[in-house]
Scaffold this motif. Structure first.
Motif, PDB file in Angstrom:
ATOM      1  N   SER A  33     -27.252  20.105  16.142  1.00 54.77           N
ATOM      2  CA  SER A  33     -27.110  19.324  14.915  1.00 54.77           C
ATOM      3  C   SER A  33     -28.477  18.979  14.322  1.00 54.77           C
ATOM      4  O   SER A  33     -28.652  18.996  13.104  1.00 54.77           O
ATOM      5  CB  SER A  33     -26.292  18.057  15.157  1.00 54.77           C
ATOM      6  OG  SER A  33     -26.973  17.171  16.021  1.00 54.77           O
ATOM      7  N   ILE A  34     -29.441  18.692  15.170  1.00 55.22           N
ATOM      8  CA  ILE A  34     -30.788  18.395  14.671  1.00 55.22           C
ATOM      9  C   ILE A  34     -31.418  19.647  14.071  1.00 55.22           C
ATOM     10  O   ILE A  34     -32.073  19.593  13.029  1.00 55.22           O
ATOM     11  CB  ILE A  34     -31.669  17.786  15.778  1.00 55.22           C
ATOM     12  CG1 ILE A  34     -31.141  16.392  16.141  1.00 55.22           C
ATOM     13  CG2 ILE A  34     -33.132  17.712  15.337  1.00 55.22           C
ATOM     14  CD1 ILE A  34     -31.869  15.731  17.293  1.00 55.22           C
ATOM     15  N   ALA A  35     -31.193  20.787  14.714  1.00 54.61           N
ATOM     16  CA  ALA A  35     -31.739  22.042  14.180  1.00 54.61           C
ATOM     17  C   ALA A  35     -31.145  22.345  12.809  1.00 54.61           C
ATOM     18  O   ALA A  35     -31.870  22.720  11.880  1.00 54.61           O
ATOM     19  CB  ALA A  35     -31.455  23.183  15.152  1.00 54.61           C
ATOM     20  N   MET A  36     -29.858  22.184  12.678  1.00 54.44           N
ATOM     21  CA  MET A  36     -29.205  22.436  11.391  1.00 54.44           C
ATOM     22  C   MET A  36     -29.710  21.449  10.333  1.00 54.44           C
ATOM     23  O   MET A  36     -30.026  21.833   9.208  1.00 54.44           O
ATOM     24  CB  MET A  36     -27.688  22.324  11.530  1.00 54.44           C
ATOM     25  CG  MET A  36     -26.944  22.583  10.236  1.00 54.44           C
ATOM     26  SD  MET A  36     -27.233  24.216   9.535  1.00 54.44           S
ATOM     27  CE  MET A  36     -26.359  25.209  10.716  1.00 54.44           C
ATOM     28  N   PHE A  37     -29.795  20.181  10.708  1.00 55.63           N
ATOM     29  CA  PHE A  37     -30.300  19.147   9.797  1.00 55.63           C
ATOM     30  C   PHE A  37     -31.715  19.511   9.330  1.00 55.63           C
ATOM     31  O   PHE A  37     -32.016  19.445   8.141  1.00 55.63           O
ATOM     32  CB  PHE A  37     -30.308  17.791  10.511  1.00 55.63           C
ATOM     33  CG  PHE A  37     -31.024  16.716   9.747  1.00 55.63           C
ATOM     34  CD1 PHE A  37     -30.385  16.019   8.737  1.00 55.63           C
ATOM     35  CD2 PHE A  37     -32.355  16.399  10.024  1.00 55.63           C
ATOM     36  CE1 PHE A  37     -31.046  15.033   8.025  1.00 55.63           C
ATOM     37  CE2 PHE A  37     -33.015  15.424   9.322  1.00 55.63           C
ATOM     38  CZ  PHE A  37     -32.365  14.734   8.326  1.00 55.63           C
ATOM     39  N   THR A  38     -32.561  19.907  10.273  1.00 48.92           N
ATOM     40  CA  THR A  38     -33.943  20.243   9.939  1.00 48.92           C
ATOM     41  C   THR A  38     -33.997  21.407   8.958  1.00 48.92           C
ATOM     42  O   THR A  38     -34.755  21.374   7.983  1.00 48.92           O
ATOM     43  CB  THR A  38     -34.742  20.583  11.214  1.00 48.92           C
ATOM     44  OG1 THR A  38     -34.665  19.473  12.103  1.00 48.92           O
ATOM     45  CG2 THR A  38     -36.193  20.880  10.902  1.00 48.92           C
TER      46      THR A  38
END
Length: 190
Positions: free
Chosen positions: A30-35
């Motif tokens: 989720s953090i990778a996608m958000f980034t």
């Protein structure tokens, strides 16, 4: 992963590679996608910030050109006023040519009225360009604010990946949302 040979990674590239290959947990993915999303939006906001700054400069330049043209017209107006004043003096000094000088005075008054109208029009155009420039600079500052907040959100994402702190992840999402809201305000000229 990266493969063989020399390569350089940013602080969270390794985690992003893991997430892309399906090795990350829900937190990492989720953090990778958000980034990725926030970085893309930030790039668009950065472009708009540059475009509005360039427009503001061009508009200020147009205003300066119009102000210079208006100044030239006012100088021309002053020259006609001086000629009118000399004709009025000549009329007093040479009463025999009074009719000639009255026509000259009338002509100068007419020319001055035309010049004044043109100069005032140029001043109004300069003011309009100045206002457009000011509006673009205000919008530029909004885009810059939005881009900065998104950059902070991306930095928080990297820290959240490394620290695994849930509260930091929430702060990261909040900063990202705040940056997007500021960008929407910039888009809406607010």
């Amino acid at each position: 992963m990266s493969g063989h040979g020399f390569h350089v990674h940013g602080p969270h590239d390794h985690e992003l590679e893991h997430a892309a290959q399906g090795h990350g947990d829900g937190h990492t993915s989720s953090i990778a996608m958000f980034t990725a999303v926030i970085a893309t939006v930030g790039a668009l906001f950065g472009y708009m910030g540059g475009a509005t700054q360039a427009n503001a400069g061009l508009y200020k330049n147009n205003a300066a050109i119009k102000k210079t043209e208006a100044s030239n017209q006012w100088n021309y107006y002053q020259a006609k006023s001086s000629k009118q004043n000399l004709s009025e003096l000549a009329m007093e000094l040479a009463p025999a040519k009074q009719a000639f000088y009255q026509e000259e005075i009338k002509r100068y008054k007419g020319e001055k009225a035309e010049i004044k109208t043109g100069a005032e029009k140029l001043e109004a155009e300069a003011k309009a360009w100045d206002e457009k420039s000011d509006e673009q600079m205000h919008q530029h500052h909004r885009w810059a604010q939005a881009t900065t907040v998104l950059q902070v959100a991306i930095a928080m994402a990297a820290i959240a990946l490394l620290s695994k702190k849930k509260w930091l992840e929430y702060a990261m999402y909040g900063a990202g949302a705040g940056g997007v809201v500021i960008g929407v305000l910039a888009y809406l000229h607010m």
